[in-house]
Design an enzyme around this catalytic site. Structure first.
Site, PDB file in Angstrom:
ATOM      1  N   CYS A  88      -4.415 164.001  63.650  1.00 27.56           N
ATOM      2  CA  CYS A  88      -4.890 163.699  64.999  1.00 27.56           C
ATOM      3  C   CYS A  88      -4.959 162.185  65.214  1.00 27.56           C
ATOM      4  O   CYS A  88      -3.938 161.537  65.347  1.00 27.56           O
ATOM      5  CB  CYS A  88      -6.211 164.405  65.283  1.00 27.56           C
ATOM      6  SG  CYS A  88      -6.636 164.477  67.050  1.00 27.56           S
ATOM      7  N   HIS A 186      -5.882 169.422  63.374  1.00 32.34           N
ATOM      8  CA  HIS A 186      -6.888 169.158  62.336  1.00 32.34           C
ATOM      9  C   HIS A 186      -6.821 170.201  61.223  1.00 32.34           C
ATOM     10  O   HIS A 186      -7.577 171.168  61.225  1.00 32.34           O
ATOM     11  CB  HIS A 186      -8.288 169.192  62.952  1.00 32.34           C
ATOM     12  CG  HIS A 186      -8.589 168.075  63.894  1.00 32.34           C
ATOM     13  ND1 HIS A 186      -9.271 166.938  63.509  1.00 32.34           N
ATOM     14  CD2 HIS A 186      -8.304 167.918  65.204  1.00 32.34           C
ATOM     15  CE1 HIS A 186      -9.393 166.132  64.553  1.00 32.34           C
ATOM     16  NE2 HIS A 186      -8.811 166.707  65.586  1.00 32.34           N
ATOM     17  N   GLU A 188      -7.956 169.922  58.373  1.00 30.14           N
ATOM     18  CA  GLU A 188      -9.189 169.837  57.580  1.00 30.14           C
ATOM     19  C   GLU A 188     -10.270 170.777  58.093  1.00 30.14           C
ATOM     20  O   GLU A 188     -11.285 170.998  57.415  1.00 30.14           O
ATOM     21  CB  GLU A 188      -9.714 168.403  57.562  1.00 30.14           C
ATOM     22  CG  GLU A 188     -10.308 167.886  58.862  1.00 30.14           C
ATOM     23  CD  GLU A 188      -9.287 167.348  59.849  1.00 30.14           C
ATOM     24  OE1 GLU A 188      -9.711 166.698  60.819  1.00 30.14           O
ATOM     25  OE2 GLU A 188      -8.077 167.571  59.648  1.00 30.14           O
TER      26      GLU A 188
END
Length: 207
Positions: A88, A186, A188
């Site tokens: 991002c 994202h 993560e």
């Protein structure tokens, strides 16, 4: 899917820790067996074999990296081949060119791409979708939060994923150029560590 790596990784992977999703990346990389380090100083960057630039706010990250005397060391390490993964805002930081950036906004560079900041809209326009990512078996659940997209990519850039529906259809959202990997979304967030595993494999020469 976290925590299923079969052995330790003999490298240190740093996560730029000036702002953004630092803990999430540290947790995911640690679950894959990597030695991890939060990076706030040039001396910490110097001991890293690879680096993640997290999601967050790209203008804030740029200003803080500049104020912490990290911007030039980051540029030098990426330019000289350090494996780097941006998500991002991290993708924006790695782009050579920005569309709709704020006045004077700087990047680290390393990807021959033009990214458009906040291309998918504001926070209320955040969304989730499943993507096919080249090199990853099965679909990847992708979370987009005030995300950029890739408007232009140079000939050395490999597009790994594109949005295939809606008004953003056709835009690249995951790319790789040499040792540099970046996603608009994202990875993560959640329990899927496959893109981080791809990066670990890149950083250790297995991919």
């Amino acid at each position: 899917m976290l925590g299923n790596y079969s052995g330790a990784v003999a490298i240190t992977i740093g996560v730029l820790a000036v702002q953004g999703d630092v803990r999430e990346h540290l947790r995911t990389l640690g679950s894959l067996g990597a030695d991890v380090l939060a990076v706030r100083r040039p001396t910490e960057l110097a001991v890293c074999d690879a680096l993640v630039l997290p999601g967050g706010e790209s203008t804030t990250m740029w200003k803080l990296a500049r104020s912490f005397d990290l911007l030039e060391p980051l540029r030098d390490r990426v330019k000289t081949g350090m494996p780097t993964f941006g998500t991002c805002a991290g993708m924006i930081m790695l782009a050579d060119r920005i569309a709709d950036g704020v006045e004077g906004q700087e990047t680290i560079g390393g990807l021959d791409i033009t990214v458009r900041r906040n291309a998918f809209g504001r926070q209320v326009d955040s969304f989730e979708t499943d993507l096919q990512v080249r090199g990853v078996e099965g679909s990847v659940h992708a979370v987009f939060i005030r995300a950029p997209w890739v408007e232009e990519a140079g000939p050395e850039v490999e597009v790994l994923a594109r949005i295939d529906e809606g008004p953003a259809s056709g835009h690249a959202v995951a790319v790789r150029q040499g040792a540099v990997l970046a996603t608009s979304f994202h990875p993560e967030v959640g329990e899927d560590g496959r893109l981080h595993q791809m990066f670990v494999d890149m950083a250790t020469g297995r991919r």
